[in-house]
Design a protein around this motif. Sequence first.
Motif, PDB file in Angstrom:
ATOM      1  N   LEU A  82       0.831  -1.204   0.000  1.00 29.24           N
ATOM      2  CA  LEU A  82       0.000   0.000   0.000  1.00 29.24           C
ATOM      3  C   LEU A  82       0.863   1.250   0.000  1.00 29.24           C
ATOM      4  O   LEU A  82       0.616   2.201  -0.754  1.00 29.24           O
ATOM      5  N   GLY A  99       0.482   1.914  -3.692  1.00 30.53           N
ATOM      6  CA  GLY A  99      -0.894   2.370  -3.682  1.00 30.53           C
ATOM      7  C   GLY A  99      -1.874   1.227  -3.541  1.00 30.53           C
ATOM      8  O   GLY A  99      -1.534   0.050  -3.735  1.00 30.53           O
ATOM      9  N   VAL A 100      -3.122   1.554  -3.243  1.00 29.79           N
ATOM     10  CA  VAL A 100      -4.118   0.541  -2.943  1.00 29.79           C
ATOM     11  C   VAL A 100      -4.412  -0.356  -4.138  1.00 29.79           C
ATOM     12  O   VAL A 100      -4.747  -1.546  -3.978  1.00 29.79           O
ATOM     13  N   LEU A 149      -8.645  -4.910   3.041  1.00 32.88           N
ATOM     14  CA  LEU A 149      -8.518  -3.454   2.998  1.00 32.88           C
ATOM     15  C   LEU A 149      -9.110  -2.815   4.255  1.00 32.88           C
ATOM     16  O   LEU A 149      -8.561  -1.840   4.778  1.00 32.88           O
ATOM     17  N   VAL A 190      -2.703   6.250   2.885  1.00 38.81           N
ATOM     18  CA  VAL A 190      -4.144   6.209   3.137  1.00 38.81           C
ATOM     19  C   VAL A 190      -4.801   7.498   2.651  1.00 38.81           C
ATOM     20  O   VAL A 190      -5.913   7.481   2.098  1.00 38.81           O
ATOM     21  N   GLU A 237      -3.802   9.313   0.117  1.00 41.91           N
ATOM     22  CA  GLU A 237      -3.860   9.189  -1.334  1.00 41.91           C
ATOM     23  C   GLU A 237      -5.010   8.268  -1.743  1.00 41.91           C
ATOM     24  O   GLU A 237      -5.739   8.540  -2.698  1.00 41.91           O
ATOM     25  N   TRP A 238      -5.176   7.189  -1.030  1.00 40.71           N
ATOM     26  CA  TRP A 238      -6.279   6.255  -1.257  1.00 40.71           C
ATOM     27  C   TRP A 238      -7.624   6.962  -1.117  1.00 40.71           C
ATOM     28  O   TRP A 238      -8.561   6.737  -1.901  1.00 40.71           O
ATOM     29  N   SER A 239      -7.721   7.849  -0.132  1.00 37.24           N
ATOM     30  CA  SER A 239      -8.994   8.519   0.156  1.00 37.24           C
ATOM     31  C   SER A 239      -9.441   9.443  -0.970  1.00 37.24           C
ATOM     32  O   SER A 239     -10.619   9.795  -1.068  1.00 37.24           O
ATOM     33  N   ASP A 291     -11.774   7.201  -2.886  1.00 33.07           N
ATOM     34  CA  ASP A 291     -12.743   6.386  -2.159  1.00 33.07           C
ATOM     35  C   ASP A 291     -13.386   7.237  -1.070  1.00 33.07           C
ATOM     36  O   ASP A 291     -12.721   7.625  -0.099  1.00 33.07           O
TER      37      ASP A 291
END
Length: 224
Positions: A38, A42-43, A73, A124, A126-128, A131
Amino acid sequence: MPKRASPVLHRDDPDKAPLVGHVKVTREDWLNVARDVLVSGGVAEVKVLALGERLQVSRSSFYWYFKSRKHLLEALLDDWEERNTQTIILACEKQTDNITQATCEFFRCFIDPDLFDQGLDFAVREWSRRDGAVRQRIDAADKARVGALTNMFERHDFDPNEAEVRARILYYMQLGYHALEVREPMQERLERLDWYLECFTGVKHAPEDIESYRNFSLSKVADR
């Protein structure tokens, strides 16, 4: 940002109890490798098959511990909150003699990677961006962290409004410091510590109030 070391698997860690039966990796191993992927990729790169190849096990091992990739996840997000939000809250709740010592306890989190994983935090975030549910968890974490800092200032007799503003300044500065990947020797950073603390707290401090933090910071540099 320093290069991340590859996670040590349970089976390769002499400090862990030996695995038994046909178990080759543990749930913790899957989480550790997923966290590493991650942060580094990245996710989108957190895929069951790829993780299994890194662990040198079949996918059946994964489904022993997790119902699905979605479940993994969710576990990663829980792990992030435990590592990065709860440690800050606990640091802010520590009993200290004055606001200077309390602020130094907060700073410790960002010196010790065992207390705050900055690479994970920004992964996290960046993931957000892609999402909405993760964005909600980021927002809740930031609110909880600022709230803990606000309570810390209030506990040391700051007006509630001033406490909240100082908490925001301190928290957003610290995250921005890491987001910019500021590179400077620890000794150089510590030379500014007196001024940082006075600006963040508005209070002059005694040298003994920060001696423990100085020693802690230098010891962390020596360990690297």
